[in-house]
Every structure is written in C-alpha cells, then in structure tokens.
Scaffold this motif. Structure first.
Motif, mmCIF file in Angstrom:
data_model
loop_
_atom_site.group_PDB
_atom_site.id
_atom_site.type_symbol
_atom_site.label_atom_id
_atom_site.label_comp_id
_atom_site.label_asym_id
_atom_site.label_seq_id
_atom_site.Cartn_x
_atom_site.Cartn_y
_atom_site.Cartn_z
ATOM 1 N N MET A 261 0.856 -1.197 0.000
ATOM 2 C CA MET A 261 0.000 0.000 0.000
ATOM 3 C C MET A 261 0.893 1.250 0.000
ATOM 4 O O MET A 261 1.590 1.505 0.966
ATOM 5 N N LYS A 262 0.862 1.992 -1.104
ATOM 6 C CA LYS A 262 1.741 3.161 -1.209
ATOM 7 C C LYS A 262 1.023 4.445 -0.783
ATOM 8 O O LYS A 262 1.641 5.481 -0.551
ATOM 9 N N SER A 263 -0.296 4.408 -0.748
ATOM 10 C CA SER A 263 -1.128 5.549 -0.328
ATOM 11 C C SER A 263 -2.422 4.961 0.215
ATOM 12 O O SER A 263 -2.762 3.805 -0.064
ATOM 13 N N LEU A 264 -3.173 5.762 0.968
ATOM 14 C CA LEU A 264 -4.533 5.362 1.337
ATOM 15 C C LEU A 264 -5.436 6.576 1.124
ATOM 16 O O LEU A 264 -5.408 7.535 1.896
ATOM 17 N N VAL A 265 -6.195 6.517 0.030
ATOM 18 C CA VAL A 265 -7.053 7.654 -0.339
ATOM 19 C C VAL A 265 -8.506 7.328 -0.060
ATOM 20 O O VAL A 265 -9.264 8.168 0.427
ATOM 21 N N SER A 266 -8.897 6.080 -0.373
ATOM 22 C CA SER A 266 -10.305 5.714 -0.296
ATOM 23 C C SER A 266 -10.419 4.266 0.164
ATOM 24 O O SER A 266 -9.528 3.444 -0.095
ATOM 25 N N GLU B 11 -0.422 11.048 -9.147
ATOM 26 C CA GLU B 11 0.814 11.674 -9.635
ATOM 27 C C GLU B 11 2.058 11.101 -8.955
ATOM 28 O O GLU B 11 3.172 11.558 -9.207
ATOM 29 N N GLY B 12 1.855 10.124 -8.060
ATOM 30 C CA GLY B 12 3.004 9.420 -7.483
ATOM 31 C C GLY B 12 3.382 9.841 -6.071
ATOM 32 O O GLY B 12 4.349 9.312 -5.513
ATOM 33 N N PHE B 13 2.654 10.800 -5.493
ATOM 34 C CA PHE B 13 2.941 11.149 -4.096
ATOM 35 C C PHE B 13 2.371 10.053 -3.189
ATOM 36 O O PHE B 13 1.349 9.430 -3.517
ATOM 37 N N HIS B 14 3.004 9.864 -2.044
ATOM 38 C CA HIS B 14 2.502 8.891 -1.064
ATOM 39 C C HIS B 14 1.668 9.656 -0.038
ATOM 40 O O HIS B 14 2.220 10.418 0.763
ATOM 41 N N VAL B 15 0.353 9.485 -0.139
ATOM 42 C CA VAL B 15 -0.551 10.316 0.655
ATOM 43 C C VAL B 15 -1.536 9.447 1.447
ATOM 44 O O VAL B 15 -1.933 8.370 1.010
ATOM 45 N N VAL B 16 -1.905 9.969 2.595
ATOM 46 C CA VAL B 16 -2.972 9.355 3.389
ATOM 47 C C VAL B 16 -4.080 10.385 3.519
ATOM 48 O O VAL B 16 -3.821 11.532 3.890
ATOM 49 N N LEU C 121 -5.263 5.382 17.156
ATOM 50 C CA LEU C 121 -3.800 5.468 17.198
ATOM 51 C C LEU C 121 -3.186 4.173 16.666
ATOM 52 O O LEU C 121 -2.277 4.191 15.824
ATOM 53 N N SER C 122 -3.708 3.063 17.129
ATOM 54 C CA SER C 122 -3.169 1.771 16.720
ATOM 55 C C SER C 122 -3.336 1.547 15.209
ATOM 56 O O SER C 122 -2.403 1.133 14.504
ATOM 57 N N LEU C 123 -4.535 1.855 14.725
ATOM 58 C CA LEU C 123 -4.820 1.649 13.290
ATOM 59 C C LEU C 123 -3.944 2.565 12.430
ATOM 60 O O LEU C 123 -3.386 2.136 11.405
ATOM 61 N N ARG C 124 -3.781 3.802 12.870
ATOM 62 C CA ARG C 124 -3.003 4.752 12.043
ATOM 63 C C ARG C 124 -1.522 4.391 12.035
ATOM 64 O O ARG C 124 -0.829 4.607 11.029
ATOM 65 N N LYS C 125 -1.016 3.829 13.120
ATOM 66 C CA LYS C 125 0.377 3.353 13.112
ATOM 67 C C LYS C 125 0.541 2.247 12.063
ATOM 68 O O LYS C 125 1.524 2.219 11.323
ATOM 69 N N VAL C 126 -0.444 1.369 11.988
ATOM 70 C CA VAL C 126 -0.366 0.257 11.034
ATOM 71 C C VAL C 126 -0.449 0.786 9.594
ATOM 72 O O VAL C 126 0.306 0.350 8.715
ATOM 73 N N VAL C 127 -1.346 1.739 9.348
ATOM 74 C CA VAL C 127 -1.472 2.312 7.991
ATOM 75 C C VAL C 127 -0.132 2.924 7.574
ATOM 76 O O VAL C 127 0.388 2.654 6.474
#
Ligand code: CP
Length: 295
Positions: free
Chosen positions: A1-6, A110-115, A280-286
């Motif tokens: 997973m390089k980004s999480l948008v949706s 466009e290739g940025f790694h975004v959450v 907090l736990s979930l976001r660390k994993v993402v």
C-alpha cells in the motif's frame, strides 16, 4: 500500500489484515528512523491530527505539522507545489486533510505517497477503519461481524465517515443502516444501502449506533434545510431511545444536546473513547504499511 485515499483502494483481505495487525499486541511495525512525515491539515482537527502525530512518533518518525494559518497556503500555494517542495526536503509521506474532494486522489495518481485524513464530504478512510477495528476488538471472529448491524444516524449528506462506511460495510459483511431526515439523505453515494427517515426503525435491533455531528459549516448559507429543534426532537440519540444492549459510537467532535443527549455523557454503552484509542493503533499500522512498501 503506497497511499490510502479511499476505502475503495482496499480489498476485503487488505481491510482484515490492517485491522488484525492493529489489534495484534505483538505486532512489529516499521522503524522510521527519525524520518519526517508531513501532516497537512487545511480543515480543523483534533483526533485525526493528534493521533497521526502520535503514530509518527510511535514509529520513531518526526511529524511536521502544516496548517493553513501561518503557512504559504495563506499565499495560495497549491497542495501539489507544497508536496513538491516537501519532497525536495526529503519528506516522502504526507497525511492530508483538505476541503477539496478530489485533490488527494490526484496527488496519489501523480506518485505522491498520501494518506487521506478527510477530504471535504468525500471520505475519511482511517476513521471508518478505526471504527471497524473497535468493532472487531469486541467481536472474537470476523464471521461474527456478519451478524452485526451498524446504524449511522444524522447529517449523512455532509459525512465523509458515513460515506467511507458505505464502502467498507460490504467488504466485511456488516449490515449497515443509514438514518437521516430527507433533507440530509445523501444524493451521490449510498445507493443500495438501507436508508430510513424513521429513527425507531433504524435503531431497533442495531448492535451499534453511531451518531454524526451536524456539520453546520458544510450546509449552504445559513440554511440547514430543516429546523435544528425538529432534528433534535426526531433524531437525537438519548439514554431512553438507545437499546440497553446497543453500543454507542461517534466519530467526534460531539455536539452534546444536538445529535447526542447529554444524558449519555457517562453512559456505559458508549465506546466512543475506545474508538479514539483504536485510532492510534490503526493509524500506526497504515503508516507502517506505506513505509514498508517504499524502496
Ligand atoms: N473524527 C475526526 O475526524 O475528528 P477530528 O476532526 O477532530 O480529527
């Protein structure tokens, strides 16, 4: 997973794996080794921003927080130019909250790694995933979640959380019910998801009831499309209308006396603070999964 948008970016297996990892007390996560991570928050936030900041610290990274006030966003610099500049400084991953609804999607393409930390009324994927982590923490087996019903009540039209849930529920088999006045029924998402304007029908037999904040700032002009006192009378969740065995959720921030009656403030059916803890736990994993996927 390089980004999480949706939520649409995730398969059912991806969803289960993120949640299982978040709940694993023995998990090993990426070590960011003091690498900076940007948090660009162009709409107000407490929970999402602080939990992502804590998540970055927890992975041994350095959060760089940028808000509109005091940054070059005030001088109309675009998100893309901002990310190009941050990239030139060696920042590879960006957590973004913004009003624009397709901007984060474009940046990922466009290739940025975004959450996506919440984009307008479109999506808030980590909120829905942390809600699911909360539900799973209370339910021993994934198959048991198939028998559960989550009812989301309130300002659906403004809610990126409800919209992310409409995409998430079918991936894990949770029965989703949506409830709102007609004026707040979503018009561009939620097709095929059960919707009712009757609170009693919506919450009857539901295992989890999630109330949503009335997002006055997202309604056009000063008009909510209805009278707030009518909403409170017909849709407010209170100690009396919440079933004794139902659990109460809310993504926050809460407007007590509007979507939730103040008599629920210390109610033992509330799992709202558990949601925050799971965030907090979930976001660390993402973040860990994104960094693990980078060269
Ligand atoms: N749930 C949520 O997104 O809260 P914040 O707006 O405080 O981040």
């Amino acid at each position: 997973m390089k980004s999480l948008v949706s939520i649409d970016d995730l398969s059912p297996e991806n969803v289960r794996s993120l949640v299982d990892r978040a709940l694993d007390p023995h998990k090993t996560l990426a070590d960011l080794n003091a690498e900076p991570v940007s948090l660009i928050f162009l709409e107000p936030s407490t929970r999402t921003r602080v939990s992502f900041e804590c998540a970055v610290h927890g992975l041994n990274g350095r959060p760089i927080v940028i808000q509109e006030n005091g940054s070059s966003f005030e001088k109309e610099e675009t998100l893309k130019d901002t990310l190009l500049n941050l990239k030139a400084m060696g920042i590879r991953v960006h957590i973004i909250r913004c009003k624009a609804e397709n901007e984060i999607t474009k940046l990922a393409k466009e290739g940025f790694h975004v959450v996506n930390g919440g984009d307008g009324t479109r999506e808030h994927p980590t909120q829905a995933l942390l809600d699911l982590t909360t539900l799973k923490s209370l339910t021993p087996k994934w198959d048991d979640l198939n028998k559960k019903t989550l009812c989301i009540v309130g300002d659906l039209r403004s809610s990126r959380v409800a919209r992310s849930w409409a995409a998430l529920a079918p991936k894990v088999g949770i029965n989703l019910r949506l409830c709102s006045p007609a004026a707040w029924k979503p018009w561009h998402w939620g097709e095929g998801t059960f919707h009712t304007e009757k609170l009693k029908e919506a919450i009857e037999g539901a295992d989890f009831v999630m109330a949503l904040r009335v997002q006055k700032e997202r309604h056009s002009g000063d008009s909510l499309g209805l009278h707030l006192e009518d909403y409170v009378r017909d849709f407010q969740i209170s100690r009396n209308n919440l079933a004794s065995n139902a659990l109460l959720m809310h993504p926050g921030p809460i407007n007590w006396g509007v979507e939730l009656n103040s008599d629920l403030q210390n109610d033992n059916r509330s799992i709202i603070m558990l949601q925050v803890k799971m965030g907090l736990s979930l976001r660390k994993v993402v973040l860990s999964q994104i960094f693990e996927s980078l060269p």
